[in-house]
Motif scaffolding. Structure first.
Motif, short mmCIF file in Angstrom:
data_model
loop_
_atom_site.label_atom_id
_atom_site.label_comp_id
_atom_site.label_asym_id
_atom_site.label_seq_id
_atom_site.Cartn_x
_atom_site.Cartn_y
_atom_site.Cartn_z
N UNK A 1 0.81 -1.21 0.00
CA UNK A 1 0.00 0.00 0.00
C UNK A 1 0.85 1.26 0.00
N UNK A 2 0.18 2.38 0.19
CA UNK A 2 0.87 3.67 0.17
C UNK A 2 1.45 3.97 1.55
N UNK A 3 1.51 5.24 1.92
CA UNK A 3 2.15 5.62 3.19
C UNK A 3 1.42 5.07 4.41
N UNK A 4 0.19 4.60 4.28
CA UNK A 4 -0.50 4.02 5.43
C UNK A 4 0.14 2.71 5.88
N UNK A 5 0.96 2.12 5.02
CA UNK A 5 1.64 0.88 5.38
C UNK A 5 2.98 1.16 6.07
N UNK A 6 3.49 2.37 5.99
CA UNK A 6 4.77 2.68 6.63
C UNK A 6 4.82 2.32 8.12
N UNK A 7 3.74 2.52 8.90
CA UNK A 7 3.83 2.15 10.32
C UNK A 7 4.05 0.67 10.57
N UNK A 8 3.85 -0.16 9.54
CA UNK A 8 4.05 -1.61 9.67
C UNK A 8 5.48 -2.02 9.32
N UNK A 9 6.29 -1.07 8.86
CA UNK A 9 7.61 -1.39 8.30
C UNK A 9 8.71 -1.22 9.32
N UNK A 10 9.57 -2.24 9.38
CA UNK A 10 10.81 -2.17 10.15
C UNK A 10 11.96 -2.28 9.16
N UNK A 11 12.88 -1.33 9.18
CA UNK A 11 13.94 -1.32 8.18
C UNK A 11 13.40 -0.81 6.86
N UNK A 12 13.47 -1.63 5.82
CA UNK A 12 12.92 -1.25 4.52
C UNK A 12 11.63 -2.00 4.18
N UNK A 13 11.61 -3.31 4.42
CA UNK A 13 10.46 -4.09 3.95
C UNK A 13 9.99 -5.15 4.96
N UNK A 14 10.54 -5.17 6.15
CA UNK A 14 10.15 -6.19 7.13
C UNK A 14 8.97 -5.73 7.97
N UNK A 15 8.08 -6.67 8.30
CA UNK A 15 6.96 -6.39 9.20
C UNK A 15 7.06 -7.34 10.39
N UNK A 16 7.29 -6.82 11.60
CA UNK A 16 7.53 -7.68 12.77
C UNK A 16 6.28 -8.02 13.58
N UNK A 17 5.10 -7.66 13.10
CA UNK A 17 3.91 -7.74 13.94
C UNK A 17 3.09 -9.01 13.75
#
Length: 311
Positions: free
Chosen positions: A61-77
């Protein structure tokens, strides 16, 4: 005598035009040669980093997905490692192209794809669509050919042709945003953020004037969303469309100016038998501004709504 005088004046008057065209040609060459870190570069980066590391869950997605990002492309949740592919101001075209590249250039084979929507990303007169760099630059020849059969494609194809003919126009977002400084690595911070009420009010006005003014849904982008759903299914994954939580101020603005989206996206989900998760009314989450979750809010969304669907 007058003939020679006229000819001389014509040659003199043509010099400024020739000089202008020469300067534009030189500037275009320079623009093409600059190693921009824009939308196309980010897709290349994703393809490079994903190669050989397949994961079952991805968010796009767009910038709404940024809070899910760790580093560049990882999602730790999530319980197992997941990917989160976010790019500012991106539309469905950008992510459809990215997904096609991932399927053809890497071993990534997800089981579930969460795609973040947003009424603003489908506003025909909105900023994201008016300056859609997916058609201007990122789209490959085969993508443009594919778009030709979608309703409302002509203005976007014409814009794409001109963007390639005149790179200064095609790269205007990269130029104005100085996208040659590198990419900011993101760090997860679960501390509830402090919000600036003045910044929130200004942001609200940007949406009211830049996205929801004379709101009308782009049929071209809805057509691409339909094909995106079909392509994700063909790859063996399930697509889940998500409207992420927003603040009460933003939700009220959507209801007042973009209520057409609510009915249209629900009809789309029913017609195409795709799961649609509408979380916008959960206005009690943790936000960093009126339209974006904080890292804490993103973590809660994954735990409460997304992970159960994965399970």
């Amino acid at each position: 005598m007058s003939l020679f005088t006229s000819s001389s004046k014509f040659r003199e008057s043509g010099k400024p035009l020739a000089l202008f065209l020469a300067v534009q040609a030189l500037a275009s060459i320079v623009v093409v040669l600059i190693p921009w870190t824009g939308a196309g570069w980010f897709q290349d980066l994703i393809v490079e980093q994903v190669e050989g590391d397949s994961r079952e869950v991805i968010l796009m997605g767009d910038s709404k997905i940024f809070p899910f990002v760790d580093g560049r492309i990882d999602c730790p949740f999530f319980e197992d490692p997941a990917y989160a592919f976010a790019w500012d101001s991106s539309t469905v075209l950008y992510h459809r192209i990215l997904y096609d590249r991932l399927m053809n250039e890497t071993d990534l084979r997800p089981k579930i794809v969460f795609y973040s929507l947003g009424a603003n990303n489908f506003a025909e007169n909105g900023l994201h669509i008016q300056r859609d760099y997916a058609t201007r630059f990122v789209a490959r020849p085969k993508d443009l050919f594919n778009y030709a059969s979608i309703e409302g494609s002509f203005p976007y194809l014409a814009d794409s042709f001109f963007a390639r003919l005149y790179p200064i126009y095609g790269r205007r977002i990269e130029i104005t945003h100085l996208m040659f400084r590198g990419y900011k690595m993101r760090e997860i911070d679960l501390t509830p953020p402090d919000r600036d009420p003045i910044a929130d009010q200004n942001y609200l006005l940007i949406y009211q004037r830049g996205f929801f003014r004379d709101y009308k849904i782009s049929e071209f982008h809805m057509g691409n969303l339909r094909r995106f759903v079909e392509e994700v299914r063909a790859s063996g994954a399930e697509m889940v469309l998500v409207d992420l939580p927003v603040t009460q101020e933003m939700r009220d603005l959507e209801r007042a100016f973009a209520s057409e989206w609510d009915e249209r996206i629900q009809s789309f989900a029913d017609e195409n038998q795709v799961r649609y998760l509408d979380l916008r009314d959960h206005t009690d989450m943790s936000f960093r501004d009126i339209n974006h979750l904080s890292n804490l809010g993103a973590k809660e969304v994954c735990e409460r709504w997304l992970q159960p669907l994965v399970d």
